[in-house]
Design a protein around this motif. Structure first.
Motif, short mmCIF file in Angstrom:
data_model
loop_
_atom_site.label_atom_id
_atom_site.label_comp_id
_atom_site.label_asym_id
_atom_site.label_seq_id
_atom_site.Cartn_x
_atom_site.Cartn_y
_atom_site.Cartn_z
N THR A 127 -18.01 -26.19 -28.07
CA THR A 127 -19.19 -26.91 -28.53
C THR A 127 -19.79 -27.69 -27.37
OG1 THR A 127 -18.28 -27.10 -30.76
CG2 THR A 127 -20.07 -28.61 -30.16
N MET A 128 -21.10 -27.57 -27.20
CA MET A 128 -21.79 -28.20 -26.09
C MET A 128 -22.94 -29.06 -26.60
SD MET A 128 -22.19 -24.90 -23.61
CE MET A 128 -20.74 -23.92 -23.15
N LYS A 129 -23.12 -30.21 -25.96
CA LYS A 129 -24.30 -31.04 -26.17
C LYS A 129 -25.29 -30.69 -25.06
CE LYS A 129 -21.42 -34.84 -27.84
NZ LYS A 129 -20.96 -36.23 -27.57
N LEU A 130 -26.55 -30.49 -25.42
CA LEU A 130 -27.54 -30.00 -24.46
C LEU A 130 -28.83 -30.80 -24.53
CD1 LEU A 130 -27.12 -26.23 -25.41
CD2 LEU A 130 -26.13 -27.32 -23.41
N ILE A 131 -29.46 -30.98 -23.38
CA ILE A 131 -30.83 -31.48 -23.28
C ILE A 131 -31.53 -30.66 -22.21
CG2 ILE A 131 -32.32 -33.41 -22.60
CD1 ILE A 131 -30.24 -35.33 -23.70
N MET A 132 -32.73 -30.19 -22.51
CA MET A 132 -33.51 -29.42 -21.55
C MET A 132 -34.79 -30.17 -21.23
SD MET A 132 -34.60 -25.36 -21.74
CE MET A 132 -32.88 -24.87 -21.76
N PHE A 133 -35.28 -30.02 -19.99
CA PHE A 133 -36.50 -30.72 -19.57
C PHE A 133 -37.10 -30.02 -18.37
CE2 PHE A 133 -33.03 -32.57 -17.19
CZ PHE A 133 -33.54 -32.77 -15.92
N ARG A 134 -38.24 -30.55 -17.93
CA ARG A 134 -38.93 -30.01 -16.76
C ARG A 134 -38.83 -30.98 -15.58
NH1 ARG A 134 -41.64 -25.49 -17.71
NH2 ARG A 134 -42.35 -24.99 -19.82
#
Length: 277
Positions: free
Chosen positions: A251-258
Motif C-alpha cells: 500500500t502506497m500513499k501518493l501525491i502528484m504535481f507539476r
C-alpha cells in the motif's frame, strides 16, 4: 524527507512487446501489474482518462534508475517529450537520429556536465527521444536526465529546496549554454540520480501521463504531505490530494504535481517504510 528515486515512467502502446524490448535491453521486469485500476486523482494529468493500466517495474543489473513501463491507453505524441534521458549505451530498438541542421544543442551540455559523448537517438518502440553513450550494450543503464529550463536559478531553487537535490557543479559550454548538474544522494545506489538543468528559451506544453516518452519521475518519500508542502513553497503547482494505491501487495500513499516548468513528479510513501518495490 525525499529518500531517493523510485522510478522514471516510460509510456508504451503495446505492453507485452515493450516488456520484451526492455528485457533485450537488460531491463528485466521485477514485477508486473495488468488491469490495475487508475486513480481518478491523476485524471487532470491525462489527455484522456483511462480506467485501467498495465505496468512493469523494470531494473537493469548494471544499476541506475528503475524504469516503470506504463500503458494507460495508446500514448499520444507531444511537443514536450517529458524528461530527457541519457543512457550509458543504446537500448534495444534505438535508431540514431538524423543530426539537426545546427547540430544537437544538448550533446555539448551532456559532455560538459556528465563527461559523456552521447548522440541523440529515437527509441522507436516507444517513440521516445533519448541520448546514448558508447558504453557496453550488455550493461545499458540510465546515467542521468536532462531538463531544459528558462531560468536555471529558479529551477535550482525548486529541485534543491523543494526536492532535496544538491549542487554538484555548473558551467557554460563553448556554445554559450549555461548548465547545472544536481545530484539526489542516497545510500541505495538505485535511488540516486544525476539531474542536468540546461538553459533554454523555448517554451513547451505541459507534460501529460498518457504521452509518449518519459512523462513522470517518481520519488520515494518518508512523508508525502511534508515533502509536497516543501515542493509547493519552492514553486511546484497543480498538486493532487493524497491518495492511496496498492501495487505488488504494498500500500502506497501518493501525491502528484507539476514542477515550475510543467514536468510531472510523483511522491511515493510506503506504509512499511523499510520495504521497497
Amino acid at each position: 524527507m525525499i529518500l531517493g528515486v523510485d522510478h522514471l515512467a516510460l509510456s508504451t502502446h503495446d505492453f507485452r512487446d515493450a516488456c520484451r524490448v526492455l528485457e533485450s535491453s537488460t531491463y528485466a521486469p521485477i514485477f508486473t501489474v495488468e488491469d490495475g485500476s487508475t486513480s481518478q486523482e491523476i485524471s487532470p494529468f491525462m489527455h484522456q482518462f483511462s480506467p485501467d493500466f498495465h505496468m512493469a517495474y523494470c531494473r537493469s543489473p548494471a544499476g541506475g534508475v528503475t524504469l516503470e513501463l506504463t500503458r494507460y491507453s495508446p500514448p499520444q505524441k507531444a511537443n514536450n517529450p517529458g524528461y530527457g534521458v541519457l543512457f550509458s549505451a543504446a537500448p534495444e530498438g534505438v535508431r540514431e537520429a538524423l543530426a539537426p541542421e545546427n547540430g544537437d544543442i544538448w550533446a555539448p551540455v551532456l559532455r560538459a556536465a556528465m563527461n559523456v559523448d552521447a548522440h541523440s537517438a529515437l527509441w522507436e518502440p516507444f517513440s521516445a527521444s533519448v541520448w546514448a553513450g558508447n558504453g557496453a550494450t550488455e550493461s545499458t543503464h540510465i546515467l542521468g536526465i536532462l531538463i531544459p529550463v528558462p531560468n536555471i536559478e529558479n529551477a535550482m531553487r525548486f529541485w534543491c529546496e523543494g526536492l532535496r537535490f544538491s549542487l554538484k557543479e555548473q558551467g557554460v559550454t563553448d556554445e554559450g549554454k549555461k548548465w547545472t548538474r544536481l545530484v539526489l544522494p542516497s545510500p541505495v545506489p538505485a535511488w540516486r540520480l544525476d539531474l542536468v538543468l540546461a538553459e533554454d528559451e523555448e517554451t513547451h506544453e505541459e507534460v501529460m501521463l498518457d504521452q509518449a516518452g518519459f512523462p513522470c519521475l517518481g520519488l520515494l518519500s518518508s512523508n508525502v504531505e511534508e515533502d509536497a508542502n516543501k515542493a509547493r513553497h519552492a514553486g511546484g503547482h497543480s498538486f493532487t490530494p493524497r491518495f492511496t494505491m496498492q501495487i505488488n501487495q504494498k500500500t502506497m500513499k501518493l501525491i502528484m504535481f507539476r514542477t515550475p516548468e510543467g514536468k510531472l513528479v510523483e511522491l511515493i510513501e510506503l506504509d512499511n517504510r523499510g520495504d521497497t518495490v
